[in-house]
Write a protein that holds these residues in place. Structure first.
Motif, PDB file in Angstrom:
ATOM      1  N   CYS A  44       2.124   6.224  -3.976  1.00 33.40           N
ATOM      2  CA  CYS A  44       1.387   6.114  -5.238  1.00 33.40           C
ATOM      3  C   CYS A  44       1.534   7.381  -6.095  1.00 33.40           C
ATOM      4  O   CYS A  44       1.901   8.442  -5.605  1.00 33.40           O
ATOM      5  CB  CYS A  44      -0.085   5.809  -4.978  1.00 33.40           C
ATOM      6  N   CYS A 102      -1.191   7.409   1.568  1.00 34.29           N
ATOM      7  CA  CYS A 102      -2.661   7.386   1.597  1.00 34.29           C
ATOM      8  C   CYS A 102      -3.253   6.025   1.933  1.00 34.29           C
ATOM      9  O   CYS A 102      -4.441   5.918   2.238  1.00 34.29           O
ATOM     10  CB  CYS A 102      -3.225   7.881   0.262  1.00 34.29           C
ATOM     11  N   VAL A 128       0.834  -1.210   0.000  1.00 34.47           N
ATOM     12  CA  VAL A 128       0.000   0.000   0.000  1.00 34.47           C
ATOM     13  C   VAL A 128       0.865   1.256   0.000  1.00 34.47           C
ATOM     14  O   VAL A 128       2.030   1.241   0.419  1.00 34.47           O
ATOM     15  CB  VAL A 128      -0.962   0.041   1.217  1.00 34.47           C
ATOM     16  N   CYS A 129       0.275   2.341  -0.464  1.00 32.60           N
ATOM     17  CA  CYS A 129       0.935   3.646  -0.486  1.00 32.60           C
ATOM     18  C   CYS A 129       1.200   4.099   0.943  1.00 32.60           C
ATOM     19  O   CYS A 129       0.303   4.073   1.785  1.00 32.60           O
ATOM     20  CB  CYS A 129       0.051   4.653  -1.209  1.00 32.60           C
ATOM     21  N   ASN A 188      -3.782   3.521  -0.063  1.00 26.98           N
ATOM     22  CA  ASN A 188      -4.368   2.805  -1.203  1.00 26.98           C
ATOM     23  C   ASN A 188      -3.389   1.755  -1.728  1.00 26.98           C
ATOM     24  O   ASN A 188      -2.176   1.906  -1.580  1.00 26.98           O
ATOM     25  CB  ASN A 188      -4.714   3.776  -2.334  1.00 26.98           C
TER      26      ASN A 188
END
Ligand SMILES: [Zn+2]
Length: 229
Positions: free
Chosen positions: A31, A19, A15-16, A21
């Motif tokens: 990201c 954030c 995941v980022c 995501n």
């Protein structure tokens, strides 16, 4: 191996770090959207920026910048917090690389001989496992290809956290805590002093004063984040 990697990604998606995501194939640690949206200051191209104004009359310097403003969304804070308290070294590398990319194009930051991360006290570094400013410096080094002078500046006094202190207390708290080893090594050199966050500038100014024991030294400052004003 590729199949195994895909399977791992499917079960434990990366995941980022900013954030949260899920990262797409080809994205690394942060990201694309966040890379685009993180609030850059542009201070490296503004010699008279508010941070430079903070340093006027306090110590001689060449340039001062922070790469990002603390964002309203908290993404910049999140990245720094991960770096400092959750062993996310890759956050520091990313942030350092972002600084490096900005400085490569900035006239005031040309001809740097050494990158100098603000040292932690050895006791604190042992507790944390690493010095976060050194990790940021490593990211800058990757982009700018300038050597890191890791051992020249040392922190000789253990200080308690600055966060709950007033401006004046902060200055007193960090006064004379740094020592410059082998000042002749930095004589006449242009150095880039690196820290994670610039708030009052007290720590950086204290380190800068120690660096000034090297004759003819030129000090530029680069940090990851500062408050927007
Ligand atoms: Zn993101």
């Amino acid at each position: 191996m590729k199949l195994f990697k895909s399977l791992v990604n499917l079960l434990f998606p990366r995941v980022c770090a900013a954030c949260g995501n899920i990262l797409l194939e080809g994205e690394d640690s942060v990201c694309t959207t966040c890379r685009f949206l993180l609030p850059k200051t542009g201070y490296e191209n503004n010699p008279d920026n508010p941070l430079a104004q903070m340093f006027y009359g306090q110590m001689p310097f060449n340039a001062v910048m922070a790469e990002f403003f603390f964002s309203k969304t908290g993404k910049v804070q999140h990245l720094i917090h991960g770096l400092k308290y959750h062993h996310c070294r890759e956050n520091g590398i990313f942030l350092g690389q972002e600084i490096g990319k900005s400085l490569l194009k900035a006239p005031d930051y040309q001809g740097i001989d050494f990158i100098i991360p603000i040292p932690l006290h050895p006791k604190k570094e042992k507790l944390r496992g690493y010095n976060q400013s050194l990790v940021i410096a490593e990211g800058i080094h990757e982009i700018m290809n300038v050597p890191i002078a890791e051992k020249s500046l040392v922190r000789s006094v253990f200080t308690n956290t600055q966060t709950k202190k007033s401006r004046e207390e902060r200055y007193q708290n960090v006064k004379d805590i740094f020592e410059l080893k082998k000042p002749e090594q930095l004589q006449g050199k242009h150095v880039l002093l690196v820290d994670d966050v610039l708030t009052t500038g007290a720590t950086l100014m204290s380190a800068g004063k120690a660096l000034l024991h090297a004759e003819g030294i030129k000090i530029s400052v680069a940090t990851v984040a500062c408050a927007s004003n």
